[in-house]
Design an enzyme around this catalytic site. Sequence first.
Site, PDB file in Angstrom:
ATOM      1  N   VAL A  58       0.868  -1.156   0.020  1.00  0.00           N
ATOM      2  CA  VAL A  58       0.077   0.518  -0.300  1.00  0.00           C
ATOM      3  C   VAL A  58       1.183   1.174   0.004  1.00  0.00           C
ATOM      4  O   VAL A  58       1.544   1.793   1.604  1.00  0.00           O
ATOM      5  CB  VAL A  58      -0.998  -0.048   1.165  1.00  0.00           C
ATOM      6  CG1 VAL A  58      -2.192   0.936   1.467  1.00  0.00           C
ATOM      7  CG2 VAL A  58      -0.999  -1.477   1.448  1.00  0.00           C
ATOM      8  N   GLY A  59       1.336   1.879  -1.425  1.00  0.00           N
ATOM      9  CA  GLY A  59       2.449   3.080  -1.029  1.00  0.00           C
ATOM     10  C   GLY A  59       3.646   2.540  -0.753  1.00  0.00           C
ATOM     11  O   GLY A  59       4.139   1.054  -1.308  1.00  0.00           O
ATOM     12  N   HIS A 105      -4.704  -5.100   6.999  1.00  0.00           N
ATOM     13  CA  HIS A 105      -4.860  -5.200   5.531  1.00  0.00           C
ATOM     14  C   HIS A 105      -5.403  -6.931   5.421  1.00  0.00           C
ATOM     15  O   HIS A 105      -4.639  -7.430   5.329  1.00  0.00           O
ATOM     16  CB  HIS A 105      -4.056  -4.577   5.107  1.00  0.00           C
ATOM     17  CG  HIS A 105      -4.458  -4.142   3.664  1.00  0.00           C
ATOM     18  ND1 HIS A 105      -4.402  -3.028   3.897  1.00  0.00           N
ATOM     19  CD2 HIS A 105      -4.164  -3.991   2.344  1.00  0.00           C
ATOM     20  CE1 HIS A 105      -4.864  -2.048   2.926  1.00  0.00           C
ATOM     21  NE2 HIS A 105      -4.929  -3.276   1.812  1.00  0.00           N
ATOM     22  N   ASP A 109      -8.161  -6.447  -1.415  1.00  0.00           N
ATOM     23  CA  ASP A 109      -9.348  -4.630  -1.753  1.00  0.00           C
ATOM     24  C   ASP A 109     -10.772  -4.022  -0.925  1.00  0.00           C
ATOM     25  O   ASP A 109     -10.421  -5.608   0.288  1.00  0.00           O
ATOM     26  CB  ASP A 109      -9.982  -4.891  -2.531  1.00  0.00           C
ATOM     27  CG  ASP A 109     -10.364  -3.127  -3.101  1.00  0.00           C
ATOM     28  OD1 ASP A 109     -10.158  -2.340  -2.562  1.00  0.00           O
ATOM     29  OD2 ASP A 109     -11.610  -3.266  -4.291  1.00  0.00           O
ATOM     30  N   ASN A 111     -10.961  -2.927   2.721  1.00  0.00           N
ATOM     31  CA  ASN A 111      -9.388  -2.970   4.170  1.00  0.00           C
ATOM     32  C   ASN A 111     -10.370  -1.594   4.274  1.00  0.00           C
ATOM     33  O   ASN A 111     -10.815  -1.790   5.329  1.00  0.00           O
ATOM     34  CB  ASN A 111      -8.334  -3.176   4.264  1.00  0.00           C
ATOM     35  CG  ASN A 111      -7.500  -4.167   3.814  1.00  0.00           C
ATOM     36  OD1 ASN A 111      -8.325  -5.441   4.472  1.00  0.00           O
ATOM     37  ND2 ASN A 111      -7.217  -4.536   2.023  1.00  0.00           N
ATOM     38  N   GLY A 112     -10.106  -0.760   3.616  1.00  0.00           N
ATOM     39  CA  GLY A 112     -10.278   1.130   3.994  1.00  0.00           C
ATOM     40  C   GLY A 112     -12.042   1.413   4.494  1.00  0.00           C
ATOM     41  O   GLY A 112     -12.412   1.093   5.204  1.00  0.00           O
ATOM     42  N   ARG A 113     -12.703   0.804   3.738  1.00  0.00           N
ATOM     43  CA  ARG A 113     -14.273   1.028   3.873  1.00  0.00           C
ATOM     44  C   ARG A 113     -14.995  -0.257   5.268  1.00  0.00           C
ATOM     45  O   ARG A 113     -15.235   0.076   6.157  1.00  0.00           O
ATOM     46  CB  ARG A 113     -14.940   0.196   2.428  1.00  0.00           C
ATOM     47  CG  ARG A 113     -15.301   1.165   1.417  1.00  0.00           C
ATOM     48  CD  ARG A 113     -15.926   0.745   0.316  1.00  0.00           C
ATOM     49  NE  ARG A 113     -14.171   0.098  -0.660  1.00  0.00           N
ATOM     50  CZ  ARG A 113     -14.477  -0.608  -1.811  1.00  0.00           C
ATOM     51  NH1 ARG A 113     -15.839  -0.745  -2.233  1.00  0.00           N
ATOM     52  NH2 ARG A 113     -13.203  -0.649  -2.281  1.00  0.00           N
ATOM     53  N   THR A 114     -14.874  -1.339   5.614  1.00  0.00           N
ATOM     54  CA  THR A 114     -14.648  -2.845   6.419  1.00  0.00           C
ATOM     55  C   THR A 114     -13.889  -2.288   7.197  1.00  0.00           C
ATOM     56  O   THR A 114     -14.891  -2.068   8.151  1.00  0.00           O
ATOM     57  CB  THR A 114     -13.638  -3.941   6.051  1.00  0.00           C
ATOM     58  OG1 THR A 114     -13.932  -3.946   4.619  1.00  0.00           O
ATOM     59  CG2 THR A 114     -14.035  -4.673   6.715  1.00  0.00           C
ATOM     60  N   TYR A 141      -6.619  12.551   5.814  1.00  0.00           N
ATOM     61  CA  TYR A 141      -6.692  10.757   6.498  1.00  0.00           C
ATOM     62  C   TYR A 141      -5.409  10.133   6.226  1.00  0.00           C
ATOM     63  O   TYR A 141      -5.288   9.182   7.026  1.00  0.00           O
ATOM     64  CB  TYR A 141      -8.291  10.460   5.449  1.00  0.00           C
ATOM     65  CG  TYR A 141      -8.265   8.955   6.495  1.00  0.00           C
ATOM     66  CD1 TYR A 141      -9.101   8.423   7.327  1.00  0.00           C
ATOM     67  CD2 TYR A 141      -8.061   8.365   5.047  1.00  0.00           C
ATOM     68  CE1 TYR A 141      -9.589   7.288   6.981  1.00  0.00           C
ATOM     69  CE2 TYR A 141      -8.545   7.033   5.080  1.00  0.00           C
ATOM     70  CZ  TYR A 141      -8.878   6.390   5.968  1.00  0.00           C
ATOM     71  OH  TYR A 141      -9.650   4.996   5.701  1.00  0.00           O
TER      72      TYR A 141
END
Length: 213
Positions: A58-59, A105, A109, A111-114, A141
Amino acid sequence: MEHNEILGMEAAYQFLNSSLMKRIGELTVRDIADIHRRVLGYVDLINAGVFRSTQVFVGDFIPPPASEVESLVQEFVEWFNSEDATSLHPIEMAALAHYKLVYIHPFYDGNGRTSRLLMNLVLMQTGYPPIIIPVEDKQTYYRHLQTANGGDVRPFIRFIARCAERTIEEFLWASVENINRTFPELSPPGSEQRDMEDESGYVVGIPAMTVGG
């Protein structure tokens, strides 16, 4: 794609309200997978609700190895249900729950929403409204998440607290305006001319776009 993501978020919120709201201190690993299954249910049927089996990046951040995901999620659930966690201020616990899960993580895909759904579950279970992170705050954020990855989670907790405060203010504004429209005889003189927009430029009652992820 965006339409299907919205459908997935709606299904996930319905799951929170119908199945998890009253189960305080009883979260399970399967519950997290079930939330994710709904988040991606209209987008990626193959990976929805399935822990990742390979390394992801992730980056500049490298999440834990896939071989550790299941044990880390189990540890997270044990913390989430513990007295140490539930004795925290609800906003602090919500922010930490968000950060801890997104750090693991566990999925390819979503992960942020969850993680944000789980954060809002904590808030709603304790009487707070769910918060929305406006799209214009996306870079702030992510920057606070990076700071947390470096070992200091306090800026991220403060950021979530400000989002919660702003959401509560918007709910209060919307409630007052609704009362003024429904019962104009109770409104003070001139209140019908009151601007619906607060100092930060947010229009009351209109939800902001959410951050992706």
